[in-house]
Enzyme design. Sequence first.
Site, PDB file in Angstrom:
ATOM      1  CD1 TRP A 130       0.029  -1.598   3.028  1.00 18.49           C
ATOM      2  CD2 TRP A 130       0.738   0.509   3.257  1.00 18.49           C
ATOM      3  NE1 TRP A 130       0.891  -1.563   4.095  1.00 18.49           N
ATOM      4  CE2 TRP A 130       1.340  -0.271   4.264  1.00 18.49           C
ATOM      5  CE3 TRP A 130       1.039   1.871   3.215  1.00 18.49           C
ATOM      6  CZ2 TRP A 130       2.220   0.244   5.203  1.00 18.49           C
ATOM      7  CZ3 TRP A 130       1.918   2.403   4.146  1.00 18.49           C
ATOM      8  CH2 TRP A 130       2.498   1.581   5.127  1.00 18.49           C
ATOM      9  CG  ASN A 131       5.100   1.305   0.640  1.00 16.96           C
ATOM     10  OD1 ASN A 131       4.724   0.605  -0.295  1.00 16.96           O
ATOM     11  ND2 ASN A 131       6.350   1.354   1.029  1.00 16.96           N
ATOM     12  CE  LYS A 154      -3.549  -9.519  -1.689  1.00 16.08           C
ATOM     13  NZ  LYS A 154      -4.295  -8.322  -1.287  1.00 16.08           N
ATOM     14  CG  HIS A 155      -2.656  -2.405  -4.858  1.00 15.88           C
ATOM     15  ND1 HIS A 155      -1.653  -2.286  -3.926  1.00 15.88           N
ATOM     16  CD2 HIS A 155      -2.556  -1.290  -5.644  1.00 15.88           C
ATOM     17  CE1 HIS A 155      -0.978  -1.162  -4.136  1.00 15.88           C
ATOM     18  NE2 HIS A 155      -1.497  -0.535  -5.184  1.00 15.88           N
ATOM     19  N   GLY A 206       6.696  -6.470  -0.524  1.00 14.12           N
ATOM     20  CA  GLY A 206       6.028  -6.473   0.777  1.00 14.12           C
ATOM     21  C   GLY A 206       6.947  -7.005   1.851  1.00 14.12           C
ATOM     22  CB  SER A 207       6.119  -8.325   5.165  1.00 13.82           C
ATOM     23  OG  SER A 207       5.165  -9.293   4.780  1.00 13.82           O
ATOM     24  CD  GLU A 228      12.432  -5.449  -5.832  1.00 13.84           C
ATOM     25  OE1 GLU A 228      13.138  -4.984  -4.912  1.00 13.84           O
ATOM     26  OE2 GLU A 228      12.867  -5.678  -6.965  1.00 13.84           O
ATOM     27  CG  LEU A 229      11.070  -9.436   0.342  1.00 16.70           C
ATOM     28  CD1 LEU A 229      11.541 -10.730   0.964  1.00 16.70           C
ATOM     29  CD2 LEU A 229       9.573  -9.483   0.059  1.00 16.70           C
ATOM     30  CB  CYS A 262      11.046  -0.707   1.040  1.00 15.06           C
ATOM     31  SG  CYS A 262      11.064   0.013  -0.600  1.00 15.06           S
ATOM     32  CD  GLU A 360      10.838  -2.552   6.726  1.00  7.53           C
ATOM     33  OE1 GLU A 360      10.184  -3.614   6.736  1.00  7.53           O
ATOM     34  OE2 GLU A 360      10.992  -1.860   5.715  1.00  7.53           O
TER      35      GLU A 360
HETATM   36  P1  NAP Z   1       2.647  -7.181   3.478  1.00 10.54           P
HETATM   37  O1  NAP Z   1       1.788  -7.383   4.636  1.00 10.54           O
HETATM   38  O2  NAP Z   1       3.621  -8.245   3.123  1.00 10.54           O
HETATM   39  O3  NAP Z   1       1.686  -6.864   2.236  1.00 10.54           O
HETATM   40  C1  NAP Z   1       2.180  -6.728   0.930  1.00 10.54           C
HETATM   41  C2  NAP Z   1       1.234  -7.438  -0.019  1.00 10.54           C
HETATM   42  O4  NAP Z   1       1.295  -8.849   0.220  1.00 10.54           O
HETATM   43  C3  NAP Z   1      -0.228  -7.046   0.178  1.00 10.54           C
HETATM   44  O5  NAP Z   1      -0.877  -7.045  -1.070  1.00 10.54           O
HETATM   45  C4  NAP Z   1      -0.738  -8.157   1.069  1.00 10.54           C
HETATM   46  O6  NAP Z   1      -2.134  -8.336   0.985  1.00 10.54           O
HETATM   47  C5  NAP Z   1      -0.020  -9.351   0.509  1.00 10.54           C
HETATM   48  N1  NAP Z   1       0.137 -10.468   1.435  1.00 10.54           N
HETATM   49  C6  NAP Z   1       0.238 -10.414   2.782  1.00 10.54           C
HETATM   50  N2  NAP Z   1       0.425 -11.668   3.263  1.00 10.54           N
HETATM   51  C7  NAP Z   1       0.412 -12.500   2.206  1.00 10.54           C
HETATM   52  C8  NAP Z   1       0.547 -13.920   2.061  1.00 10.54           C
HETATM   53  N3  NAP Z   1       0.733 -14.728   3.101  1.00 10.54           N
HETATM   54  N4  NAP Z   1       0.500 -14.442   0.820  1.00 10.54           N
HETATM   55  C9  NAP Z   1       0.325 -13.635  -0.248  1.00 10.54           C
HETATM   56  N5  NAP Z   1       0.181 -12.295  -0.165  1.00 10.54           N
HETATM   57  C10 NAP Z   1       0.235 -11.734   1.041  1.00 10.54           C
HETATM   58  O7  NAP Z   1       3.512  -5.865   3.584  1.00 10.54           O
HETATM   59  P2  NAP Z   1       3.138  -4.514   4.327  1.00 10.54           P
HETATM   60  O8  NAP Z   1       3.578  -4.678   5.709  1.00 10.54           O
HETATM   61  O9  NAP Z   1       1.767  -4.086   4.048  1.00 10.54           O
HETATM   62  O10 NAP Z   1       4.115  -3.545   3.497  1.00 10.54           O
HETATM   63  C11 NAP Z   1       5.249  -3.044   4.000  1.00 10.54           C
HETATM   64  C12 NAP Z   1       6.451  -3.934   3.692  1.00 10.54           C
HETATM   65  O11 NAP Z   1       6.734  -3.879   2.299  1.00 10.54           O
HETATM   66  C13 NAP Z   1       7.671  -3.373   4.386  1.00 10.54           C
HETATM   67  O12 NAP Z   1       8.473  -4.415   4.874  1.00 10.54           O
HETATM   68  C14 NAP Z   1       8.369  -2.641   3.261  1.00 10.54           C
HETATM   69  O13 NAP Z   1       9.734  -2.419   3.475  1.00 10.54           O
HETATM   70  C15 NAP Z   1       8.085  -3.533   2.096  1.00 10.54           C
HETATM   71  N6  NAP Z   1       8.275  -2.819   0.828  1.00 10.54           N
HETATM   72  C16 NAP Z   1       9.334  -3.166   0.030  1.00 10.54           C
HETATM   73  C17 NAP Z   1       9.573  -2.480  -1.157  1.00 10.54           C
HETATM   74  C18 NAP Z   1      10.724  -2.857  -2.055  1.00 10.54           C
HETATM   75  O14 NAP Z   1      10.724  -2.459  -3.222  1.00 10.54           O
HETATM   76  N7  NAP Z   1      11.712  -3.604  -1.601  1.00 10.54           N
HETATM   77  C19 NAP Z   1       8.723  -1.442  -1.537  1.00 10.54           C
HETATM   78  C20 NAP Z   1       7.658  -1.104  -0.695  1.00 10.54           C
HETATM   79  C21 NAP Z   1       7.443  -1.814   0.484  1.00 10.54           C
HETATM   80  P3  NAP Z   1      -3.114  -7.768   2.120  1.00 10.54           P
HETATM   81  O15 NAP Z   1      -2.946  -6.302   2.145  1.00 10.54           O
HETATM   82  O16 NAP Z   1      -4.442  -8.202   1.630  1.00 10.54           O
HETATM   83  O17 NAP Z   1      -2.668  -8.413   3.399  1.00 10.54           O
END
Ligand code: NAP
Length: 468
Positions: A130-131, A154-155, A206-207, A228-229, A262, A360
């Site tokens: 979402w960020n 899938k956003h 994401g995470s 990309e985590l 991130c 983080e």
């Molecule tokens: P997140 O919980 O991992 O969510 C990211 C995406 O993954 C969302 O669409 C989420 O859906 C989905 N998701 C969550 N759990 C899942 C699973 N078990 N299986 C499949 N999909 C799943 O991440 P967040 O905490 O919202 O976002 C922040 C993280 O992203 C931070 O760690 C940040 O550093 C990282 N990030 C990295 C980058 C990069 O380029 N390296 C860029 C931006 C952000 P739902 O929303 O429906 O749960």
Amino acid sequence: MAYRTTNPATGKVEKSFESITDDALAAILDETARCYRDDWPHRAVSERAAILKRAAKIIREEQQVLAETMSRDMGKLVPQAIGELQLSAAILDYYADTAADFLAPKPLPDAPGATLHAQPLGILLAVEPWNFPFFQLARVAGPQLMVGNVVVAKHASNVPACALAFEDVMRRAGVPAGAYANLFVTTDQIGAIIDDPRVRGVTLTGSEKAGASVAERAARNLKKSVLELGGSDPMIVLEDAPVEATVLNAMVGKMNNTGQSCVATKRMIVVGEERGKLFLEAMKAAMGSLKPGDPLDPKTSLGPVSSEGALQGLLKQIEEAKAAGAEIALGGSRIDRTGSYLEPTILANIGKDNPVYSQEIFGPVLSFYVVPDEAAAVALANDVPFGLGGSVFTGDLKRGERVALAIESGMAFVNNPTWSTPQMPFGGIKNSGYGRELSQLGFGEFVNWKLVAVSPPGALPPGADAAG
Ligand code: NAP
């Protein structure tokens, strides 16, 4: 799983959407597979490029409305949202402009008759956070649609309005429904999509937890993934870094998107005791001067964090850091107003056994360290599980480059915090993931560089000459 816009500045649920049914998902995947087989990759590169350039134009023309959509979904300040939209449009333009060269067949000079041809792989699944709700989609859709792949996205569940707005822009620009589709799906359905043999790759931002889960599923299906985590980017401030410019850069690096990036400057590492005191005071003054308010109001300089859950998570991390001996040098509390606002916070005196040392922190919280010399700064910078970006500030560019190379990361900047352009690759190492997005490297992640080797009619079988 419900997809919901809960405005973090007001706490009000503005819109919600149910996840789609399995039948609806099957229909979308059928349409996408048909589009890949019969339509999108068979169009001329110039036609695909013209469509993406139209999408870029729409984004620029409608940036105010789109920025407000972003702001309501996740609390981004409108000027920052406009910056993100301009970057998203620039990404679409860049891949439209460079695709013909990038995708042109590449004869192998050392292998007569052999040529590499760029072919798409098929349907790609993009799972996005979402960020940066538009940038994240654009940095996948731009290059991958130009390659000829088709994308189902899938956003994150808290930015449904942005997910629909991006899909709508693509549709109005002329991207057919089967070439780019938004999916409101559950985690179980994500698994089923990855299992579908027509889906050939998955990219997730994401995470670590979500990344590991998606990558495991992809690996079981022998499919490629790009991850990309998270990150905990260090900013190393050497003895000769100018104070004012360094603090200005640190503020952008730390506070852009309310610290929810991130590649945010998560750890400031200053060389020298006296300079440490100077920079701590300067950062306290700069971060403490931000004005919380409605992100739609142009006078606001501190927005809410993305959700109440995110705020509670940050408060817990701060509490645990304090309990483990960290000093709260600035802020540390919820701001007393409606919405999910956190005071800009600086944590100092963080010991190696403090949980935040290696976590983080995804918000307006800076971890501040003082070290005796460059070697200690590099050792501290690298003593985390992450390796996304990093930066070093110095008056000596050669030294800056040497230190940048010593930071264990996918990206490192001298005299700027980590940032992103369409031309530069983006991605990390260690727990920050693998693969790249953007640049020629990201462009190529889901390309089949197919070898075609042509020999003249009547050619002898390979090795026949040697065998006599
Ligand atoms: P997140 O919980 O991992 O969510 C990211 C995406 O993954 C969302 O669409 C989420 O859906 C989905 N998701 C969550 N759990 C899942 C699973 N078990 N299986 C499949 N999909 C799943 O991440 P967040 O905490 O919202 O976002 C922040 C993280 O992203 C931070 O760690 C940040 O550093 C990282 N990030 C990295 C980058 C990069 O380029 N390296 C860029 C931006 C952000 P739902 O929303 O429906 O749960």
